[in-house]
Design an enzyme around this catalytic site. Structure first.
Site, mmCIF file in Angstrom:
data_model
loop_
_atom_site.group_PDB
_atom_site.id
_atom_site.type_symbol
_atom_site.label_atom_id
_atom_site.label_comp_id
_atom_site.label_asym_id
_atom_site.label_seq_id
_atom_site.Cartn_x
_atom_site.Cartn_y
_atom_site.Cartn_z
ATOM 1 N N HIS A 1 0.843 -1.191 0.000
ATOM 2 C CA HIS A 1 0.000 0.000 0.000
ATOM 3 C C HIS A 1 0.876 1.239 0.000
ATOM 4 O O HIS A 1 1.960 1.217 0.596
ATOM 5 C CB HIS A 1 -0.914 0.017 1.234
ATOM 6 N N GLU B 1 -7.863 -5.213 -0.063
ATOM 7 C CA GLU B 1 -8.433 -6.003 -1.162
ATOM 8 C C GLU B 1 -8.432 -7.508 -0.858
ATOM 9 O O GLU B 1 -9.277 -8.238 -1.338
ATOM 10 C CB GLU B 1 -7.628 -5.788 -2.452
HETATM 11 N N1 COA Z 1 3.952 -7.722 -4.587
HETATM 12 C C1 COA Z 1 5.270 -7.759 -4.866
HETATM 13 N N2 COA Z 1 6.083 -6.704 -4.732
HETATM 14 C C2 COA Z 1 5.548 -5.561 -4.276
HETATM 15 C C3 COA Z 1 4.187 -5.464 -3.951
HETATM 16 C C4 COA Z 1 3.375 -6.599 -4.128
HETATM 17 N N3 COA Z 1 2.071 -6.581 -3.863
HETATM 18 N N4 COA Z 1 3.925 -4.203 -3.534
HETATM 19 C C5 COA Z 1 5.080 -3.517 -3.609
HETATM 20 N N5 COA Z 1 6.059 -4.351 -4.050
HETATM 21 C C6 COA Z 1 7.452 -4.014 -4.266
HETATM 22 C C7 COA Z 1 7.641 -3.441 -5.650
HETATM 23 O O1 COA Z 1 7.896 -4.426 -6.599
HETATM 24 C C8 COA Z 1 8.820 -2.529 -5.448
HETATM 25 O O2 COA Z 1 10.000 -3.285 -5.492
HETATM 26 P P1 COA Z 1 11.318 -2.788 -6.266
HETATM 27 O O3 COA Z 1 11.691 -1.516 -5.549
HETATM 28 O O4 COA Z 1 12.266 -3.913 -6.102
HETATM 29 O O5 COA Z 1 10.850 -2.559 -7.671
HETATM 30 C C9 COA Z 1 8.642 -2.015 -4.028
HETATM 31 O O6 COA Z 1 7.831 -2.985 -3.362
HETATM 32 C C10 COA Z 1 7.945 -0.660 -3.971
HETATM 33 O O7 COA Z 1 6.833 -0.672 -4.852
HETATM 34 P P2 COA Z 1 5.938 0.640 -5.134
HETATM 35 O O8 COA Z 1 4.979 0.344 -6.238
HETATM 36 O O9 COA Z 1 6.814 1.831 -5.262
HETATM 37 O O10 COA Z 1 5.217 0.730 -3.751
HETATM 38 P P3 COA Z 1 3.876 1.436 -3.409
HETATM 39 O O11 COA Z 1 3.836 1.400 -1.941
HETATM 40 O O12 COA Z 1 3.710 2.733 -4.075
HETATM 41 O O13 COA Z 1 2.787 0.425 -4.039
HETATM 42 C C11 COA Z 1 0.760 -0.630 -4.541
HETATM 43 C C12 COA Z 1 1.496 0.370 -3.640
HETATM 44 C C13 COA Z 1 -0.613 -0.893 -3.938
HETATM 45 C C14 COA Z 1 0.580 -0.036 -5.939
HETATM 46 C C15 COA Z 1 1.574 -1.952 -4.613
HETATM 47 O O14 COA Z 1 1.844 -2.431 -3.335
HETATM 48 C C16 COA Z 1 0.876 -3.004 -5.458
HETATM 49 O O15 COA Z 1 0.993 -2.974 -6.684
HETATM 50 N N6 COA Z 1 0.155 -3.978 -4.822
HETATM 51 C C17 COA Z 1 -0.506 -5.041 -5.539
HETATM 52 C C18 COA Z 1 -1.869 -4.579 -6.045
HETATM 53 C C19 COA Z 1 -2.880 -4.393 -4.931
HETATM 54 O O16 COA Z 1 -3.023 -5.206 -4.040
HETATM 55 N N7 COA Z 1 -3.593 -3.264 -5.014
HETATM 56 C C20 COA Z 1 -4.600 -2.903 -4.056
HETATM 57 C C21 COA Z 1 -4.138 -1.739 -3.216
HETATM 58 S S1 COA Z 1 -5.305 -1.330 -1.944
#
Ligand code: COA
Length: 376
Positions: A262, A317
């Site tokens: 998140h 989710e």
């Molecule tokens: N699975 C695997 N790796 C994940 C992950 C996940 N669900 N969420 C974050 N990461 C990893 C990314 O790959 C990234 O790694 P890297 O630096 O080696 O590339 C790192 O963590 C940071 O990712 P980032 O997208 O910058 O983090 P964020 O905090 O902005 O992301 C989300 C938030 C929700 C977009 C992300 O966690 C995600 O895509 N989750 C899966 C989709 C989901 O469940 N969405 C519902 C959200 S309520």
């Protein structure tokens, strides 16, 4: 004076002024509606903990709390009638229209039938929040070749929505589970759709226009979320024994685990914790819930191992999926059902924006060509 304060005084934008893609980290307003503490995994609505509201509140009481600031645990909110023009619009839609498109269209048609004067009122918020479940249920039936079901004012909103979807009154446990989901989804601060609603309101437009815009924003896959993808993912994992290998291979392919991570929460999402309890106590839980619980442990262990620098925990989710499926909703209705729940928060933000309104009009850094003559 800080750069942000300078910007607020209406000076000309300059390339030296700081900005942040996606406005990440930028303070864009004040709100008394909800507080997210991402480090400690806390979510408060007007100061009350989300876990307590799920256990002791109903969506009607929570919506009223958000709109008025008053905690009246017996406050009721049934579903509302569909004006003829909105029903005509729903009947005119193709049967394969997306439920989010149908909901957005219905809210727009509803707005055209109302006298939505400025400023927006609690009565307008209540009427719109009551209308939308009826509209989504009506569209769902129409696309199946069935006639819409009239609202039953004796039922609360979540139960009424299920009744208007199926034509049968849900049992108490099922109604309670969806109501809990609605409470959990009601409000989440300055997310993209809520901010959209506030921008629209800031021009003194009406509440229906603000919610049409919010639905349009939530429709995007980066925001509306996809608990249905959690269901697909678990189907691919298949069994507890296969989980470790499947997760490692998925991460090796650069895939993300759905239902984890998140932007704000670094601790376990309190909404996921509340919905897990609801899912486990449901009478009609999906048969894959036990697998989801076991896979979660494996996923959290592997994510911690792969990302020791960043806490990636379960998000809302993950456990929304079994609750929504358990109450009988098909995955294509999940995003629109989330929008129904979020109506309370969206409309509360509309009221809050209107109460202290200033037109939202940020600056931008111009990166195009310098002043020049047209080619001769
Ligand atoms: N699975 C695997 N790796 C994940 C992950 C996940 N669900 N969420 C974050 N990461 C990893 C990314 O790959 C990234 O790694 P890297 O630096 O080696 O590339 C790192 O963590 C940071 O990712 P980032 O997208 O910058 O983090 P964020 O905090 O902005 O992301 C989300 C938030 C929700 C977009 C992300 O966690 C995600 O895509 N989750 C899966 C989709 C989901 O469940 N969405 C519902 C959200 S309520």
């Amino acid at each position: 004076m800080t750069e942000a304060e300078t910007a607020g005084k209406g000076s000309a934008p300059s390339a030296t002024r700081s900005w942040s893609p996606g406005l990440e980290g930028i303070v864009a307003g004040e709100t008394a509606l909800s507080k997210i503490d991402g480090e400690r995994g806390r979510l408060l609505y007007r100061g009350y903990r989300i876990g307590d509201l799920v256990e002791r509140g109903t969506y009607g009481a929570v919506a009223n709390l958000l709109w008025t600031g008053d905690w009246e645990p017996n406050h009721r909110l049934p579903t509302g009638p569909i004006p003829a023009a909105a029903m005509t619009a729903l009947r005119a839609l193709p049967k394969d229209a997306k439920p989010m498109d149908a909901l957005r269209t219905a809210v727009s048609a509803w707005g055209a039938t109302q006298k939505l004067d400025w400023p927006p009122t609690v009565e307008q918020a209540r009427a719109l929040t009551s209308f939308s479940p009826s509209a989504l249920a009506a569209f769902t039936r129409l696309r199946q070749g069935l006639e819409p079901v009239e609202p039953d004012p004796s039922l609360d909103l979540a139960a009424g929505f299920l009744y208007q979807l199926t034509g049968e009154r849900p049992d108490g446990g099922t109604a309670r589970a969806l109501d809990a989901y609605f409470v959990v989804g009601a409000e989440h601060s300055f997310n993209a759709s809520t901010f959209t609603a506030r921008v629209i309101t800031s021009s003194r437009s009406d509440i229906a226009s603000a919610i049409v815009g919010a639905i349009g924003t939530m429709k995007g896959p980066l925001h509306g979320g996809a608990p249905s993808e959690v269901v697909d993912q678990l189907a691919k994992v298949g069994s507890r024994e296969h989980a470790e290998q499947w997760i490692r291979e998925a991460l090796d392919r650069g895939e993300r685990l759905m239902g984890f991570g998140h932007r704000v929460y670094r601790a376990y999402d309190p909404r996921a914790a509340a919905l897990r309890k609801v899912a486990e106590s449901m009478e009609h839980k999906p048969d894959w819930l036990q697998l989801a619980i076991e896979v979660e442990d494996v996923a959290l262990r592997i994510l911690a191992e792969r990302h020791p620098e960043r806490a990636i925990k379960t998000n809302v989710e993950y456990y929304a999926a079994p609750v929504l499926q358990g109450v009988g909703l098909t995955p294509d209705l999940f995003p629109a059902t989330f929008s129904l729940a979020r109506h309370a928060g969206w409309t509360a933000h509309v009221l809050e924006q209107a109460a202290t309104n200033r037109l939202i009009r940020p600056d931008v850094i111009y990166v195009g060509p310098d002043e020049r003559d047209l080619p001769t």
